[in-house]
Design a protein around this motif. Structure first.
Motif, PDB file in Angstrom:
ATOM      1  N   MET A   1       0.827  -1.195   0.000  1.00 34.78           N
ATOM      2  CA  MET A   1       0.000   0.000   0.000  1.00 34.78           C
ATOM      3  C   MET A   1       0.870   1.257   0.000  1.00 34.78           C
ATOM      4  O   MET A   1       0.555   2.260  -0.640  1.00 34.78           O
ATOM      5  CB  MET A   1      -0.925  -0.016   1.221  1.00 34.78           C
ATOM      6  CG  MET A   1      -2.028   1.028   1.199  1.00 34.78           C
ATOM      7  SD  MET A   1      -2.987   0.966   2.737  1.00 34.78           S
ATOM      8  CE  MET A   1      -3.571  -0.730   2.699  1.00 34.78           C
ATOM      9  N   VAL A   2       1.970   1.181   0.727  1.00 33.78           N
ATOM     10  CA  VAL A   2       2.905   2.316   0.742  1.00 33.78           C
ATOM     11  C   VAL A   2       3.432   2.575  -0.668  1.00 33.78           C
ATOM     12  O   VAL A   2       3.488   3.722  -1.130  1.00 33.78           O
ATOM     13  CB  VAL A   2       4.077   2.038   1.713  1.00 33.78           C
ATOM     14  CG1 VAL A   2       5.134   3.141   1.603  1.00 33.78           C
ATOM     15  CG2 VAL A   2       3.570   1.926   3.145  1.00 33.78           C
ATOM     16  N   ARG A   3       3.803   1.507  -1.380  1.00 32.03           N
ATOM     17  CA  ARG A   3       4.303   1.674  -2.755  1.00 32.03           C
ATOM     18  C   ARG A   3       3.232   2.271  -3.656  1.00 32.03           C
ATOM     19  O   ARG A   3       3.509   3.137  -4.487  1.00 32.03           O
ATOM     20  CB  ARG A   3       4.784   0.325  -3.312  1.00 32.03           C
ATOM     21  CG  ARG A   3       6.029  -0.217  -2.631  1.00 32.03           C
ATOM     22  CD  ARG A   3       6.653  -1.337  -3.455  1.00 32.03           C
ATOM     23  NE  ARG A   3       5.756  -2.479  -3.599  1.00 32.03           N
ATOM     24  CZ  ARG A   3       5.676  -3.486  -2.728  1.00 32.03           C
ATOM     25  NH1 ARG A   3       6.439  -3.479  -1.641  1.00 32.03           N
ATOM     26  NH2 ARG A   3       4.849  -4.497  -2.940  1.00 32.03           N
ATOM     27  N   ASP A   4       1.980   1.808  -3.500  1.00 29.06           N
ATOM     28  CA  ASP A   4       0.887   2.377  -4.294  1.00 29.06           C
ATOM     29  C   ASP A   4       0.743   3.870  -4.009  1.00 29.06           C
ATOM     30  O   ASP A   4       0.516   4.666  -4.926  1.00 29.06           O
ATOM     31  CB  ASP A   4      -0.436   1.669  -3.968  1.00 29.06           C
ATOM     32  CG  ASP A   4      -0.491   0.257  -4.536  1.00 29.06           C
ATOM     33  OD1 ASP A   4       0.350  -0.060  -5.403  1.00 29.06           O
ATOM     34  OD2 ASP A   4      -1.358  -0.523  -4.098  1.00 29.06           O
ATOM     35  N   GLY A   5       0.865   4.227  -2.733  1.00 24.09           N
ATOM     36  CA  GLY A   5       0.735   5.630  -2.367  1.00 24.09           C
ATOM     37  C   GLY A   5       1.827   6.484  -2.982  1.00 24.09           C
ATOM     38  O   GLY A   5       1.569   7.587  -3.479  1.00 24.09           O
ATOM     39  N   VAL A   6       3.043   5.974  -2.977  1.00 26.36           N
ATOM     40  CA  VAL A   6       4.169   6.719  -3.573  1.00 26.36           C
ATOM     41  C   VAL A   6       3.913   6.960  -5.053  1.00 26.36           C
ATOM     42  O   VAL A   6       4.163   8.053  -5.586  1.00 26.36           O
ATOM     43  CB  VAL A   6       5.491   5.954  -3.362  1.00 26.36           C
ATOM     44  CG1 VAL A   6       6.615   6.584  -4.182  1.00 26.36           C
ATOM     45  CG2 VAL A   6       5.858   5.948  -1.881  1.00 26.36           C
ATOM     46  N   SER A   7       3.378   5.946  -5.751  1.00 27.26           N
ATOM     47  CA  SER A   7       3.122   6.099  -7.186  1.00 27.26           C
ATOM     48  C   SER A   7       2.054   7.139  -7.464  1.00 27.26           C
ATOM     49  O   SER A   7       1.993   7.700  -8.567  1.00 27.26           O
ATOM     50  CB  SER A   7       2.699   4.746  -7.788  1.00 27.26           C
ATOM     51  OG  SER A   7       1.403   4.378  -7.346  1.00 27.26           O
TER      52      SER A   7
END
Length: 234
Positions: A100-106
């Motif tokens: 979810m953190v990676r999705d947020g960064v994108s």
């Protein structure tokens, strides 16, 4: 406007707090308004409320909880990006899913703050964001680009106090979290298998880190005993 603002200061960074829990929303608003250079322009209790407010109010930064009553916070961010809204986002959540953190960064999430947190934690993230936002002009080289990006990075976690270990800290934390009514240093020591003095050092470390609270418990005859209680995530 932030109470610390003075005539001639730059316009404050306009913040929208998106949080369905009214107690947490009030706390987040209060925290933001204590940081110079920031002003809360509204509070939304759902993604739909946030979208309606954003249609009529200029916002620079969303302080966004990810678990909203009408959908996931990242769904709101996707909708904003699709509509051309480029407001930056700091997520404030108990979610610990690194995917979810990676999705947020994108999607342009610039910071990720885990609940529960202290005022100093959020203040640090906000000030780092303000420093990053203030960068302008053309970089003279790679070093300057690196410095601009480094402004968003949180400092390295403080080292464990001398004599404390992560393994024992984890064991003490689990004992604390399992004691809904609170636990004493003596009871923690018995549960974990360490001395009472050592148990108290770990418990006090958790208090100083903002993860636990302590209060005196008045029993029968003798001095009151300190009970430690885990600060639940909300």
């Amino acid at each position: 406007m932030s109470p610390q603002a003075k005539p001639g200061d730059p316009a404050p960074i306009r913040v929208l707090v998106v949080e369905d829990d009214p107690v947490a929303a009030d706390a987040h608003r209060m925290y933001v308004e204590r940081v110079p250079g920031f002003a809360v322009v509204g509070t939304a209790r759902s993604g739909a409320d946030a979208q309606r407010l954003l249609e009529r109010t200029p916002v620079d930064l969303l302080l966004l909880d990810l678990y909203l009553p009408d959908g996931h916070g990242l769904q709101l961010v996707r909708a904003l990006r699709a509509a051309g809204n480029a407001a930056d986002v700091i997520t404030v959540t108990s979610a610990r899913d690194l995917a979810m953190v990676r999705d947020g960064v994108s999607l342009g999430v610039v910071q990720y703050v885990l609940k529960p947190f202290t005022f100093s934690t959020l203040r640090d993230r906000l000030l780092r964001y303000a420093e990053f936002r203030a960068t302008a002009g053309e970089a003279s080289g790679q070093d300057e680009v690196d410095r601009a990006l480094a402004a968003l990075r949180a400092p390295q976690p403080a080292a464990m106090p001398k004599g404390l270990t992560q393994a024992t800290l984890h064991a003490v934390t689990e004992a604390l979290r399992g004691a809904e009514e609170g636990i004493s240093a003596a009871a923690t020591a018995e549960t974990v298998g360490i001395s009472r003095i050592t148990a108290r050092r770990y418990l006090e470390h958790l208090v100083e880190a903002g993860r636990a609270a302590r209060a005196p418990h008045y029993g029968q005859i003798g001095r009151p005993e300190l009970l430690y209680r885990w600060l639940s995530e909300h």
